[in-house]
Design a protein around this motif. Structure first.
Motif, PDB file in Angstrom:
ATOM      1  N   CYS A 199       0.914  -1.403   0.014  1.00  0.00           N
ATOM      2  CA  CYS A 199       0.252  -0.244   0.034  1.00  0.00           C
ATOM      3  C   CYS A 199       0.962   1.342  -0.166  1.00  0.00           C
ATOM      4  CB  CYS A 199      -1.234  -0.006   1.421  1.00  0.00           C
ATOM      5  SG  CYS A 199      -1.976  -1.255   1.091  1.00  0.00           S
ATOM      6  N   ARG A 229     -12.472   8.081  -9.032  1.00  0.00           N
ATOM      7  CA  ARG A 229     -12.011   6.719  -8.778  1.00  0.00           C
ATOM      8  C   ARG A 229     -10.473   6.893  -8.317  1.00  0.00           C
ATOM      9  NH1 ARG A 229     -13.037   4.123 -14.966  1.00  0.00           N
ATOM     10  NH2 ARG A 229     -15.225   3.624 -14.567  1.00  0.00           N
ATOM     11  N   LEU A 230      -9.534   8.061  -8.687  1.00  0.00           N
ATOM     12  CA  LEU A 230      -8.262   8.098  -8.457  1.00  0.00           C
ATOM     13  C   LEU A 230      -8.849   8.492  -6.744  1.00  0.00           C
ATOM     14  CD1 LEU A 230      -5.477   8.540  -8.460  1.00  0.00           C
ATOM     15  CD2 LEU A 230      -5.949  10.878  -8.979  1.00  0.00           C
ATOM     16  N   ALA A 233      -9.267   5.082  -4.763  1.00  0.00           N
ATOM     17  CA  ALA A 233      -8.044   3.987  -4.714  1.00  0.00           C
ATOM     18  C   ALA A 233      -7.176   4.405  -3.649  1.00  0.00           C
ATOM     19  CB  ALA A 233      -7.672   3.869  -5.948  1.00  0.00           C
ATOM     20  N   LEU A 236      -8.322   4.236  -0.147  1.00  0.00           N
ATOM     21  CA  LEU A 236      -8.706   2.862   0.053  1.00  0.00           C
ATOM     22  C   LEU A 236      -6.775   2.070   0.493  1.00  0.00           C
ATOM     23  CD1 LEU A 236     -10.152  -0.011   0.441  1.00  0.00           C
ATOM     24  CD2 LEU A 236      -9.191  -0.581  -1.871  1.00  0.00           C
ATOM     25  N   ALA A 237      -5.915   2.545  -0.218  1.00  0.00           N
ATOM     26  CA  ALA A 237      -4.395   2.553  -0.625  1.00  0.00           C
ATOM     27  C   ALA A 237      -4.255   2.712   1.267  1.00  0.00           C
ATOM     28  CB  ALA A 237      -3.492   3.176  -1.261  1.00  0.00           C
TER      29      ALA A 237
END
Length: 326
Positions: A199, A229-230, A233, A236-237
Motif C-alpha cells: 500500500c 476513482r483516483l 483508490a 483505500l490504499a
C-alpha cells in the motif's frame, strides 16, 4: 543559500538517520537486558528475545509509524484539511470493534489481530460504499460517511463491552484500544507488514496524482485526472496501510496528525520529499514513544499516552492558528 530540494533531501536524510538510531536503541531497550557482547557470545536466550520480540517490535514501530505518517499526509492533502487523520473514515473505530469481537469470541493474539483487520476493512468498505452513492464526487461525502461509520462502530463496541467479563475481557479490550507494541512477535506480523508495504508503494507511485487532488476538482479534471476513482483508490490504499498497523498495535493516537504537519513545517512545501519526511517522522514518533513506554515506569505503559501528550497541545495550536489565519 540551499535550494528547497536540497533542503528537503537533507531533512529526509536527517530523519532517516534519527529513525535508524532510535531503532537500534529500541533493539536493546526493555526489561530483559540485551547487550552486543552477549549476542556476539551466542547467548541463546538473548538471541531468542532479540529475534522473536525486539526485532519484530522495532520493525512494527518503524513501518507502522512510517505508514501512519505517510497516510496522514495523504488524508490531509486529499481532503485539503489540516486536521484530517487516518481515523477520518472510521478505520480505527472499525478495528476497535473487530478487536473487541476477537477478544470476546476468539482465542489467541493472531485471531484478535485478524479480527481487528477485518473490522477495519469492513468500516472502510462501508464508508467508501456510502460515499459512492453520491455521484457528485465531492470529497466531503467521504468524511460524512466516515463519521456515520465511526458512530456505528462505536455503538457496536459499547455493546460488546457490556457483554464482556469486567475482570478479564473488558480490561483486554481497554488495553488494546489504548495502543501498545507489547506482545508483538515475529510469528504474526508478516502478512500485515507485507500488505502495508504494498500500500505504501502504491501511494508513493501515485504521489503526483495525490498532489493534483489537492487542487480544485475542475483544474484536476482539465489535467486528465479521474478525480472520483483516483480519490477512492488513494484513500483505500492509505486506509489499508493504516488498518495493517492498527490490527497489530491497537489504536495509536495523533501520529498521523503530527508527523505530516511536522514535515510541512520543516520543508515549507507539499511534495513527495515532504510525504517521505512525514513517514520518517511518524516512525520517529512511534519508536520514540514505544521506548518511553517501556522505560519510564516499572510496568509498560500504553504508547498512546506519550503520543497524546504531544498531539493534544499540537491540535490546540492548529485550531488557534487556524482562527488567527483563516
Amino acid at each position: 543559500m540551499a535550494s528547497p530540494t536540497r533542503k528537503s533531501d537533507a531533512l529526509c536524510l536527517a530523519g532517516a538517520a534519527l529513525l535508524a538510531a532510535l531503532a537500534i536503541f529500541s533493539l536493546f531497550c526493555g526489561r530483559y537486558p540485551l547487550s552486543p557482547a552477549g549476542l556476539l557470545a551466542g547467548d541463546e536466550m538473548q538471541w531468542r528475545v532479540f529475534w522473536t520480540l525486539r526485532v519484530s517490535r522495532t520493525v512494527v514501530g518503524v513501518v507502522g509509524g512510517f505508514a501512519l505518517g505517510a497516510a496522514g499526509f495523504v488524508y490531509q492533502t486529499v481532503f485539503r484539511n489540516p486536521l484530517a487523520s487516518p481515523d477520518v473514515i472510521g478505520v480505527s473505530s472499525g478495528a476497535s470493534a473487530g478487536a473487541a469481537a476477537g477478544i470476546l469470541f476468539l482465542s489467541g493474539a493472531a485471531a484478535v489481530t485478524a479480527s481487528a483487520f477485518a473490522g477495519a476493512l469492513a468500516a472502510v468498505g462501508l464508508a467508501l460504499g456510502l460515499s459512492a452513492l453520491d455521484r457528485s464526487g465531492r470529497h466531503g461525502t467521504v468524511v460524512l460517511a466516515g463519521i456515520a461509520v465511526h458512530a456505528l462502530a462505536q455503538t457496536v463496541l459499547m455493546c460488546l463491552k457490556l457483554t464482556a467479563d469486567p475482570e478479564r475481557e473488558l480490561a483486554s479490550i481497554e488495553y488494546w484500544i489504548m495502543g501498545s507494541l507489547n506482545g508483538i512477535s515475529g510469528y504474526s506480523i508478516g502478512g500485515s507488514l507485507a500488505l502495508c508495504a504494498v500500500c505504501l508503494a502504491v501511494l508513493f507511485l501515485l504521489h503526483r496524482q495525490i498532489l493534483l487532488l489537492a487542487a480544485e476538482e475542475g483544474e484536476a479534471r482539465m489535467l486528465g485526472v479521474e478525480v472520483g476513482r483516483l480519490r477512492l483508490a488513494v484513500l483505500l490504499a492509505a486506509t489499508l496501510a493504516v488498518a495493517c498497523v492498527v490490527s497489530l498495535s491497537g489504536l495509536i493516537s495523533f501520529v498521523g496528525l503530527l508527523a505530516p504537519h511536522g514535515a510541512r513545517l520543516l520543508t515549507r512545501r507539499n511534495d513527495r520529499p515532504t510525504m517521505l519526511l512525514g513517514g520518517l517522522l511518524g516512525g520517529v514518533l512511534l519508536v520514540g514513544a514505544d521506548i518511553l513506554a517501556r522505560s519510564v515506569a516499572a510496568t509498560e505503559l500504553p504508547v498512546s499516552i506519550f503520543t497524546s501528550l504531544l498531539g493534544a497541545p499540537f491540535l490546540l495550536y492548529l485550531i488557534v492558528r487556524g482562527r488567527r489565519h483563516p
